[in-house]
Scaffold this active site. Structure first.
Site: not given
Ligand code: PMV
Length: 313
Positions: A102, A105, A107, A110-111, A152
């Site tokens: 968690v 970065g 996702g 979202a997953a 994401d």
């Molecule tokens: O959820 P993360 O930590 O992989 O960040 C997404 C990528 C960003 O470009 C930082 C944010 C976005 O909404 O695209």
């Protein structure tokens, strides 16, 4: 007594290969699914009158949808699925499990949302296509990111490598030759929303400099797409390195991220960079198969809490 059968839905983790942050400002980015780590949701019928219960045993949570707060992410995802299906709350238990680190970065949020919405919609007899699923996950992401680019939700819903431009959607990435990424976790948790907000404020102070950085990232994303399509993986490594330097300039790296990036390069990776929002979370390293074990061991010795290998094909 309900006739519904238990249903499962799942979604993968993801890594951003190039273009994070710049993608929020309309520049292209590339993301890949990481099928080795997944979120899975099982929806099983419950006794009549029970309503919908959401259980996440790994984090020892169990609650009734009816009593859940408006900003509870799992409840938001479940309500969106019900609303989209035009269905009343079923008597059922949604059990959520995830092997995705968690706030790293990868996702995870979202997953989990995608797996829940996918499973619940199927349970209600209305399975979703990927585009609809992606749109609903985006709604959940908006609550937590503030201004998510949409990358994401798209990559986890479609579960394939994508070249993504905000507002234009995604095109599938052509992969000329498969390649291997190691994803190493610093173990430092970092909230995407906070880092995205930091970048926004920094850009407000110096738009010219930030827009120039984003333009350089844009060139890198275009070159990376070309290198991947033609199977020229050797050309991809330096592009990851350049992207990392630009992320440092944006102020989103950290000593731990830089350390793992250096470690991977020194151990023989073709290139390495932080991946995702930064200030914590993961790095990715592009490795040739014969050096993969060596780079992985070096990353572990340097303090990575977890190293996941994934093949992009
Ligand atoms: O959820 P993360 O930590 O992989 O960040 C997404 C990528 C960003 O470009 C930082 C944010 C976005 O909404 O695209």
């Amino acid at each position: 007594m309900t006739m519904s059968k238990p249903v499962e839905g799942s979604a993968p983790g993801k890594a951003i290969l190039v273009g994070e942050h710049a993608v929020v400002y309309g520049r292209p980015a590339i993301a890949v699914p990481v099928a080795e780590v997944r979120a899975t949701v099982r929806v099983a019928p419950a006794a009549p009158g029970q309503g919908l219960t959401i259980a996440a045993p790994e984090i020892r949570r169990r609650f009734a949808l009816a009593g859940a707060a408006d900003n509870e992410p799992l409840a938001v995802a479940a309500r969106l699925a019900l609303h989209h299906a035009g269905a009343a709350e079923p008597d059922a238990v949604c059990t959520v499990r995830s092997g995705i680190p968690v706030a790293s970065g990868m996702g995870s949020g979202a997953a989990v949302s995608a797996a829940l919405i996918r499973a619940l919609s199927a349970f209600l007899g209305q399975p979703l296509d990927n585009e609809t699923l992606s749109g609903l996950v985006y709604e959940v992401e908006r609550l937590y990111h503030g201004t998510p680019s949409g990358i994401d939700n798209t990559v986890v819903a479609y579960e394939q490598p994508i070249f993504f431009v905000r507002g234009q959607g995604a095109e599938p990435l052509i992969v000329g030759a498969p390649f291997t990424l190691l994803i190493a976790d610093t173990g430092v948790r970092s909230a995407t929303k906070t880092v995205v907000e930091r970048v926004r404020r920094a850009r407000e102070r110096d738009a010219v400099r930030f827009d120039a950085l984003f333009d350089q990232v844009s060139d890198i994303a275009l070159q990376a797409r070309e290198a991947i399509a033609s199977g020229n993986i050797g050309a991809l490594g330096p592009l990851l390195d350049e992207n990392h330097d630009l992320l440092i300039e944006m102020g989103v790296s950290s000593p731990q991220l830089d350390d793992l990036v250096e470690t991977a390069r020194f151990a023989g990776a073709l290139g390495a960079k932080l991946s995702g929002a930064g200030r914590g979370g993961c790095i990715i390293a592009l490795v040739e198969d014969d050096l993969s074990a060596e780079v992985r061991d070096a990353l572990r010795e340097a303090g990575a809490t977890r190293v996941i290998a994934t093949t992009v094909a």
